[in-house]
Design an enzyme around this catalytic site. Structure first.
Site, mmCIF file in Angstrom:
data_model
loop_
_atom_site.group_PDB
_atom_site.id
_atom_site.type_symbol
_atom_site.label_atom_id
_atom_site.label_comp_id
_atom_site.label_asym_id
_atom_site.label_seq_id
_atom_site.Cartn_x
_atom_site.Cartn_y
_atom_site.Cartn_z
ATOM 1 C CG ASP A 13 -1.729 -1.252 1.371
ATOM 2 O OD1 ASP A 13 -2.329 -1.697 0.369
ATOM 3 O OD2 ASP A 13 -1.727 -1.832 2.472
ATOM 4 C CE LYS A 16 3.310 -2.709 -4.596
ATOM 5 N NZ LYS A 16 2.892 -2.452 -3.216
ATOM 6 N N GLY A 40 -3.836 -4.896 -4.653
ATOM 7 C CA GLY A 40 -4.691 -3.877 -5.255
ATOM 8 C C GLY A 40 -3.888 -2.664 -5.676
ATOM 9 C CG HIS A 41 -1.187 -2.152 -8.168
ATOM 10 N ND1 HIS A 41 -0.300 -2.709 -9.055
ATOM 11 C CD2 HIS A 41 -0.700 -2.420 -6.933
ATOM 12 C CE1 HIS A 41 0.675 -3.310 -8.379
ATOM 13 N NE2 HIS A 41 0.450 -3.137 -7.104
ATOM 14 C CD GLN A 225 1.048 -9.445 -2.312
ATOM 15 O OE1 GLN A 225 1.985 -9.934 -2.893
ATOM 16 N NE2 GLN A 225 -0.196 -9.664 -2.702
#
Length: 431
Positions: A13, A16, A40-41, A225
């Site tokens: 988080d 990225k 999640g991006h 991650q």
């Protein structure tokens, strides 16, 4: 041409998505090398928000090849749904723009069922905080040599043999957890049905990437991650089920380590964590709430509120070392605007001894207390700054002190979710 690996240098988080998108404009190929759709991006491009889980961040950029490498575990049903959703936002995704390694292991529905059953059965204090999406069990099957891989979808006899081998392992596990045996025929039918949607994207990723590298193409290797969730070097057992650090980029797509020219570590100006596990600088007070609110700290995948704390330079120094980070992208500096005083963790006290690293033993980690260094904050806004001259003096001092403490220079400085609100110090793609 330079090839760049991007890794999160904290617990994930770190922002990225924006940095990978910013770099992807300079790259020819964007390759995802580990993790699953638990990552999640979030990308913000021209006020359009894209939320990606399995797809590499480069898919939203036209004219690029995006690659899902063999180091990833892939839920084919989720991928098909994600492709459809992103297409609805006007993004073209086709076998010309997306390639999946033929040797990529698949996440099956039985993996998610096992993941969730285990977490529910775990006693308090032993829960990992998994997203329940089957990533861990899928990696277990990979190392147990019972995975179903993308290439297996092309041959029904092979597929049936692979499923039978997997069920020899899973059905006894399910019985012990009180779950019904796997419906073999349903699983086979579901796999045969999804095959037509997945196989058009399948290809020899290792071959294509090696050829493209020799042809002088720029490759951006994207991790998921963060390094503190690495299966070997993270805060075990509260980690993900794959190697997250930069060395995985080579094995996760099938190129040699000499093909990597630059490692960019993404580092947030404070620290966050989702789920269980040690967090030495966690703040359970108003400062922690303020960081979470200002930073919009809710998981892209789970929606869970993230735990927040002061910047931990000792931990980031560790991850920069284990990933061989060349330079960092420092994100979310604007969230610190308005704090009178800022704290940076420079080490830990354990049983009267001061350590400059976090030990691996879980019992020791739980007993470590942070040693802080204080710095004055700033009242001016840093949001949207695009040069060092736009930053308050104390913000510059904060960034420079972080560089000293983590023994790694800042290559990019991000001051908002917008991709252009970025101060470039060193271009990772520079020859």
């Amino acid at each position: 041409m330079a090839n760049v690996v991007v890794v999160g240098a904290q617990w994930g988080d770190e922002g990225k998505g924006k940095i990978v998108d910013w770099l992807s404009e300079r790259a020819d190929i964007i390759a995802r090398f580990q993790g699953g759709h638990n990552a999640g991006h979030t990308l913000v491009i021209n006020n359009q928000v894209y939320k990606l889980n399995a797809l590499p961040s480069g898919v939203v950029r036209g004219g690029k090849l995006s690659v899902i490498g063999n180091g990833v575990v892939l839920d084919p049903w989720h991928l098909v749904n994600e492709i459809a959703k992103i297409r609805e936002q006007g993004v073209d995704i086709s076998p010309e723009t997306l390639m999946i390694a033929e040797n990529t292991p698949l996440i099956l529905p039985i993996h998610g069922e096992l993941d969730r059953a285990r977490e529910e059965a775990a006693s308090k204090g032993t829960k990992i905080g998994t997203t329940g999406r089957g990533i861990g069990p899928a990696y277990e099957d990979k190392v147990g040599r019972r995975s179903i891989r993308v290439a297996d979808l092309a041959d029904e006899a092979t597929l049936e043999a692979r499923v039978d081998r997997a069920l020899q392992h899973h059905d006894p596990l399910r019985k012990g957890l009180g779950i019904e045996p796997v419906d073999r025929e349903r699983l086979l039918n579901d796999l045969k049905a999804i095959a037509k949607d997945i196989l058009p994207y399948a290809g020899p990723v290792w071959k294509v990437l090696n050829e493209q590298r020799k042809a002088g193409k720029r490759i951006l290797f994207e991790g998921a991650q963060g390094a503190l969730l690495d299966i070997d070097f993270g805060t075990y057992p509260f980690v993900t089920s794959s190697n997250v650090i930069a060395g995985q980029a080579a094995t996760g797509v099938g190129i040699g380590p000499t093909s990597i020219d630059y490692v960019l570590g993404i580092v947030k100006a404070y620290t966050t964590r989702v789920g269980e596990g040690p967090f030495p600088t966690e703040l359970l007070d108003e400062d922690g709430n303020r960081l979470g609110t200002r930073g919009h700290e809710f998981g892209t995948v789970t929606g869970r509120k993230r735990r927040c704390g002061w910047f931990d330079a000792a931990l980031v120094r560790q991850t920069c070392a284990t990933s061989g980070v060349t330079g960092i992208a420092f994100t979310k500096l604007d969230v610190l605007d308005g704090f009178d005083t800022l704290k940076i963790c420079v080490g830990y006290e354990l049983d009267g001894e001061v350590l400059d690293y976090l030990p691996f033993a879980a019992e020791d980690q739980a007993r470590c207390t942070p040693v802080y260094e204080e710095m004055p904050g700033w009242s001016e806004s840093t949001e949207g700054a695009r040069s060092w001259n736009d930053l308050p003096a104390n913000a510059v001092k904060y960034v420079k002190r972080v560089e000293e403490l983590i023994d790694c220079p800042v290559a990019l400085l991000s001051t908002s979710p917008e991709r252009d609100d970025t101060i470039l110090v060193t271009d990772p793609f520079a020859d």
